[in-house]
Design an enzyme around this catalytic site. Structure first.
Site, short mmCIF file in Angstrom:
data_model
loop_
_atom_site.label_atom_id
_atom_site.label_comp_id
_atom_site.label_asym_id
_atom_site.label_seq_id
_atom_site.Cartn_x
_atom_site.Cartn_y
_atom_site.Cartn_z
NE ARG A 73 -7.26 4.14 14.27
CZ ARG A 73 -7.54 3.72 13.03
NH1 ARG A 73 -8.50 2.84 12.81
NH2 ARG A 73 -6.86 4.18 12.00
CD GLN A 105 -0.79 3.36 1.72
OE1 GLN A 105 -1.13 2.20 1.89
NE2 GLN A 105 0.47 3.72 1.78
CG ASN A 106 -1.43 8.46 6.51
OD1 ASN A 106 -1.26 7.25 6.37
ND2 ASN A 106 -0.44 9.28 6.73
CG ASP A 108 -3.49 11.29 9.74
OD1 ASP A 108 -3.51 12.03 8.74
OD2 ASP A 108 -2.45 10.70 10.10
CG HIS A 123 -6.72 3.56 2.44
ND1 HIS A 123 -5.53 3.07 2.94
CD2 HIS A 123 -6.88 2.97 1.23
CE1 HIS A 123 -4.98 2.23 2.05
NE2 HIS A 123 -5.79 2.16 1.01
CB SER A 194 4.24 -1.60 5.93
OG SER A 194 2.87 -1.61 5.60
N PRO A 216 12.36 4.47 8.28
CG PRO A 216 11.57 4.72 10.47
CD PRO A 216 11.24 5.02 9.05
CB ALA A 233 8.36 11.08 7.43
C1 BJW Z 1 7.94 5.64 9.68
C2 BJW Z 1 8.12 6.36 10.84
C3 BJW Z 1 8.62 7.64 10.69
C4 BJW Z 1 7.31 4.47 11.41
N1 BJW Z 1 8.89 8.11 9.48
N2 BJW Z 1 8.22 6.12 8.48
C5 BJW Z 1 -2.97 -7.48 -4.27
C6 BJW Z 1 -2.17 -8.40 -3.62
C7 BJW Z 1 -2.52 -8.87 -2.35
C8 BJW Z 1 -3.68 -8.43 -1.70
C9 BJW Z 1 -4.47 -7.54 -2.35
C10 BJW Z 1 -4.11 -7.07 -3.62
N3 BJW Z 1 -5.04 -6.17 -4.00
C11 BJW Z 1 -5.97 -6.06 -3.01
C12 BJW Z 1 -5.65 -6.89 -2.00
C13 BJW Z 1 -6.42 -7.07 -0.74
C14 BJW Z 1 -6.20 -5.98 0.29
C15 BJW Z 1 -4.73 -5.97 0.67
O1 BJW Z 1 -3.95 -5.17 0.22
N4 BJW Z 1 -4.38 -6.86 1.58
C16 BJW Z 1 -3.01 -6.95 2.06
C17 BJW Z 1 -3.01 -6.88 3.58
C18 BJW Z 1 -2.39 -8.21 1.54
N5 BJW Z 1 -6.62 -4.68 -0.21
C19 BJW Z 1 -7.88 -4.29 -0.07
O2 BJW Z 1 -8.73 -4.99 0.44
C20 BJW Z 1 -8.27 -2.94 -0.63
N6 BJW Z 1 -9.45 -3.04 -1.41
C21 BJW Z 1 -9.46 -3.65 -2.58
O3 BJW Z 1 -8.48 -4.08 -3.13
O4 BJW Z 1 -10.72 -3.73 -3.11
C22 BJW Z 1 -10.93 -4.44 -4.34
C23 BJW Z 1 -12.36 -4.17 -4.72
C24 BJW Z 1 -12.62 -3.67 -5.98
C25 BJW Z 1 -13.95 -3.43 -6.37
C26 BJW Z 1 -14.98 -3.73 -5.50
C27 BJW Z 1 -14.72 -4.22 -4.23
C28 BJW Z 1 -13.39 -4.45 -3.84
C29 BJW Z 1 -8.65 -1.98 0.49
C30 BJW Z 1 -7.51 -1.62 1.38
C31 BJW Z 1 -8.02 -0.70 2.49
C32 BJW Z 1 -6.98 -0.46 3.55
N7 BJW Z 1 -7.57 0.16 4.67
C33 BJW Z 1 -6.77 0.46 5.84
C34 BJW Z 1 -7.69 0.82 7.02
C35 BJW Z 1 -8.23 2.24 6.88
C36 BJW Z 1 -9.11 2.59 8.02
C37 BJW Z 1 -8.40 2.63 9.35
O5 BJW Z 1 -7.36 3.28 9.50
O6 BJW Z 1 -8.92 2.03 10.28
O7 BJW Z 1 -5.84 1.49 5.54
S1 BJW Z 1 -5.71 -0.92 6.31
C38 BJW Z 1 -4.35 0.07 6.79
O8 BJW Z 1 -3.22 -0.21 5.94
C39 BJW Z 1 -4.76 1.53 6.53
C40 BJW Z 1 -3.50 2.09 5.95
O9 BJW Z 1 -3.80 3.24 5.18
C41 BJW Z 1 -2.95 0.94 5.14
C42 BJW Z 1 -1.48 1.03 4.87
O10 BJW Z 1 -0.75 1.00 6.06
P1 BJW Z 1 0.57 1.88 6.19
O11 BJW Z 1 0.21 3.31 6.05
O12 BJW Z 1 1.60 1.35 5.30
O13 BJW Z 1 0.93 1.66 7.73
P2 BJW Z 1 1.79 0.50 8.43
O14 BJW Z 1 1.46 0.54 9.87
O15 BJW Z 1 1.64 -0.78 7.72
O16 BJW Z 1 3.29 0.95 8.20
C43 BJW Z 1 3.84 2.09 8.83
C44 BJW Z 1 5.21 2.33 8.24
O17 BJW Z 1 5.70 3.54 8.79
C45 BJW Z 1 6.23 1.23 8.60
O18 BJW Z 1 6.92 0.87 7.43
C46 BJW Z 1 7.18 1.94 9.58
O19 BJW Z 1 8.52 1.48 9.48
C47 BJW Z 1 7.08 3.36 9.09
N8 BJW Z 1 7.43 4.38 10.06
N9 BJW Z 1 7.73 5.54 11.92
C48 BJW Z 1 8.70 7.29 8.40
N10 BJW Z 1 8.84 8.40 11.80
#
Ligand code: BJW
Length: 244
Positions: A73, A105-106, A108, A123, A194, A216, A233
């Site tokens: 990546r 959240q990105n 990159d 992140h 998302s 979208p 976007a």
């Molecule tokens: C377009 C497009 C175009 C396409 N134009 N749009 C509350 C409720 C439930 C669960 C939890 C909660 N609180 C915490 C949790 C647990 C967990 C969580 O959220 N889990 C869920 C899956 C349910 N959260 C965590 O674990 C977080 N930590 C935490 O809460 O710690 C507590 C703690 C406290 C104290 C001590 C210890 C712990 C951490 C979250 C970390 C997320 N990390 C990642 C990986 C980063 C590294 C990597 O990249 O490898 O971050 S996961 C991944 O998801 C990445 C992203 O930043 C993040 C969000 O994803 P994003 O950006 O939304 O992407 P996609 O792919 O999901 O969506 C893309 C969108 O783009 C889509 O909608 C498309 O339609 C759209 N799109 N083309 C505009 N042209």
């Protein structure tokens, strides 16, 4: 096709407020050629679920595999450039100093590359390295032994990417600042996410301001939105931010 009246309404909000938060996700970089997080992966990585790779547990179980995923990546992201969406945000912020807080959240770095300043990166950054376990005096990042991943040749500590994995705490200063800005803003643009990952997604649920989603596809935050602009976007942001 987005209806002109929704665009006009959002432009009106943008003109009327001085406290704007923009929360971005992977979709804003899609048109730069970076696959979104939950997109089907390509090539060698197609059979892996990114949600299963982005954890400390996965890294400890198979450090080489997870490290190689990040190397793949990093190489991909290293070759791409910010797009019109990143640039529109940077340009708007420089024309309106102090009015816009950019939270991403990105991992990159494309907002920063486009010239945005003070980006709250919730992140981390994919190009940073850090030690997996608390470093000992023998752990010198500049002298890590070459490997996949690099390691400390004295104690075996491993390097890992400086990103926030599931189950890990977000950087406190960035998260606090994002939460304060979200609570105080009058308008939040939620772009290309998302809305599935917390606490980032929670920012759109705790703001008292108007919430505008730009995506979208449907998102898990649509129920919190005042206006949804169903578009990409890189097309919608310039129309909103550069045509006043
Ligand atoms: C377009 C497009 C175009 C396409 N134009 N749009 C509350 C409720 C439930 C669960 C939890 C909660 N609180 C915490 C949790 C647990 C967990 C969580 O959220 N889990 C869920 C899956 C349910 N959260 C965590 O674990 C977080 N930590 C935490 O809460 O710690 C507590 C703690 C406290 C104290 C001590 C210890 C712990 C951490 C979250 C970390 C997320 N990390 C990642 C990986 C980063 C590294 C990597 O990249 O490898 O971050 S996961 C991944 O998801 C990445 C992203 O930043 C993040 C969000 O994803 P994003 O950006 O939304 O992407 P996609 O792919 O999901 O969506 C893309 C969108 O783009 C889509 O909608 C498309 O339609 C759209 N799109 N083309 C505009 N042209």
């Amino acid at each position: 096709m987005i209806d002109e009246s929704s665009l006009r309404a959002v432009r009106g909000h943008l003109r009327a407020t001085s406290r704007i938060v923009v929360l971005t996700g992977a979709g804003i970089s899609a048109e730069s050629g970076v696959p979104t997080f939950r997109d089907a992966q390509t090539g060698l990585w197609a059979k892996f679920d990114p949600q299963q790779l982005a954890t400390e547990e996965a890294f400890r179980a198979n450090p080489r595999m997870v490290w190689d995923w990040y190397v793949f990546r990093r190489e991909l992201i290293g070759k791409v450039s910010p797009n019109a969406g990143h640039r529109a945000l940077a340009e708007f912020a420089s024309r309106h100093p102090g009015r816009l807080t950019l939270v991403t959240q990105n991992v990159d770095g494309l907002h920063q590359k486009a010239g945005s300043e003070g980006v709250l990166a919730l992140h981390g950054n994919i190009f940073d390295d850090q030690w997996l376990d608390t470093p000992k005096p023998c752990c010198n990042a500049d002298a890590a032994a070459a490997g996949s991943p690099p390691y400390c040749d004295r104690c075996g500590n491993l390097m890992r990417p400086g990103v926030v994995w599931f189950g890990e705490a977000l950087p406190m200063r960035a998260l606090d600042a994002a939460q304060v800005a979200a609570r105080a803003c009058d308008l939040m643009l939620v772009v290309g996410t998302s809305g599935a990952v917390y606490p980032a997604a929670g920012l759109a649920r705790t703001t008292a301001g108007q919430v505008v989603i730009i995506n979208p596809e449907p998102t898990e935050l649509d129920d919190a939105a005042d206006i949804v602009l169903r578009g990409k976007a890189a097309q919608v942001l310039p129309q909103l931010l550069l045509e006043e």
